[in-house]
Design an enzyme around this catalytic site. Structure first.
Site, mmCIF file in Angstrom:
data_model
loop_
_atom_site.group_PDB
_atom_site.id
_atom_site.type_symbol
_atom_site.label_atom_id
_atom_site.label_comp_id
_atom_site.label_asym_id
_atom_site.label_seq_id
_atom_site.Cartn_x
_atom_site.Cartn_y
_atom_site.Cartn_z
ATOM 1 N N TYR A 268 37.391 34.742 38.270
ATOM 2 C CA TYR A 268 36.678 34.958 39.534
ATOM 3 C C TYR A 268 35.594 33.896 39.701
ATOM 4 C CZ TYR A 268 38.607 39.692 40.151
ATOM 5 O OH TYR A 268 39.442 40.760 40.353
ATOM 6 N N ASP B 4 37.883 44.166 46.993
ATOM 7 C CA ASP B 4 37.150 45.004 47.945
ATOM 8 C C ASP B 4 37.082 44.373 49.337
ATOM 9 O OD1 ASP B 4 36.549 47.176 46.447
ATOM 10 O OD2 ASP B 4 34.593 46.441 45.777
#
Lengths: 246, 246
Positions: free
Chosen positions: B110, B52
């Site tokens: 992540y 994003d």
């Protein structure tokens, strides 16, 4: 009217240095604009030290007088609400009337961060210098050691005013390994213009095997009449802390 | 014509996310523009996963076909010379013809970085989320532990395609203390849209004492029909690594 001491942190990337200039965005002008919005009326704030364009601060110190009716905590909130996103007041306290951020200071600490990689690393290069070929840590540590004590640093910078002394006293000078970075941490009574970045550049040449650690002795204490050429880039440097008498 | 696998790192701050859009600066468009300058002629690169707006990557993976006469090292230099300063190709290698950055991947890792401070910290907030009130570490660790294994994560995100499964397998889920930061490190076979940022937001509420660690069980495996509301901001998140079969 009270006198205030404020500890400032800023990301220097988008500033043309600390000190106000005729043109260009500076930390000083941003802080003064914020203070003016809460009633500050002097012509200039006092500060501990200039930082060059691109140099960061975790503990710059400023001083000013202000007629403020509320607590220092409320002053901090008001200042921070008016500062741009890349500057912040970490603490606000009332100070003695004769407190001067620069002349009252007894020591300054700077950190300079490097890492060794052959290709660009955007996530790391905003706050560190990418160095390649890689350096060896041992020679860096040896060189840093030679800096400790009282020395004439004329080969590594110039005095703030013409004819001023170039003798400075270094209290501590070490390289630390932090995650995958190497950080040069130096504390001294004061520093010449661009002295830390020149010392870093010199040490990197030592770490890369282009010079011997002992060579630094030839440049200390007036051994060289010229200022050394190399200058480490600004983004690795942080004015970490300014110390005052207890 | 050879097929290439490239590991990319980028600072997501100034991008409107990875994936190309009609308007807005994206990583994909920047990379494709760089490749076009060295003769690449396809309509689109392949990539491991969207990130994003504002999310960073230390190990995004892309794939493309290119007629290149020189070595992969020379291709890496050519790509890096054409990429903007906030994107870099960390490695370039020839890949099997059937290699697909997304469909060949068996796991993703992540990292999400936070720190706890009451006032803004410009030098730390580009790559971390400032959280206040401070969190306790123990409840964070307890909550992270519940995530390990195969779970229906429908309360923490939506599947990439309508009606797709929301079951994901988490291999590892821990909080680490690094200098003065806390870093959530999670590895799984795949992740739903915004799943990591929702999991972080939920855990911060636990760490601040607003929820109990066990409450996360009520939201796993279809226990809640609604997606949880909180979403940690993008700048703390880094797509750290994508794993492929050896």
């Amino acid at each position: 009217m009270a006198h205030y001491k404020v500890i400032l942190t800023y990301d220097g990337t988008d500033f043309q240095g600390f000190q106000r200039q005729v043109e260009g965005r500076t930390v000083q002008a941003s802080v003064e604009a914020a203070l003016e919005r809460i009633g500050w009326q002097e012509s200039s704030i006092l500060f501990a030290g200039r930082t060059d364009a691109g140099v960061h601060a975790a503990g710059q110190v400023i001083g000013f007088n202000l007629d403020w009716k509320h607590s220092p905590e409320e002053l901090q909130d008001a200042v921070n609400a008016n500062l741009p996103v890349d500057v912040s007041a970490l603490s606000v306290a009332e100070a003695e009337e004769n407190f001067h951020p620069r002349f009252s200071a007894v020591a300054r600490c700077y950190h300079y961060r490097i890492f060794c990689e052959p290709v660009r690393q955007p996530l790391r290069e905003r706050y560190a210098w990418r160095v390649w070929p890689a350096v060896r840590t041992k020679p860096l540590e040896e060189t840093a050691d030679y800096l400790i004590g009282r020395h004439d640093f004329s080969a590594f910078g110039s005095a703030p005013q013409e004819g001023g002394t170039t003798i400075r006293e270094i209290f501590s000078s070490i390289w630390k390994v932090l995650e995958n970075d190497l950080v040069f941490q130096i504390t001294g009574n004061a520093f010449l213009y661009r002295m830390v970045r020149r010392l870093v550049s010199f040490q990197i040449e030592v770490g890369q095997g282009k010079r011997n650690p002992e060579e630094i002795k030839l440049f200390l204490d007036g051994g060289s009449k010229e200022v050394v050429q190399g200058l480490a880039p600004p983004q690795g440097l942080v004015l970490e802390e300014v110390f005052y008498p207890k």
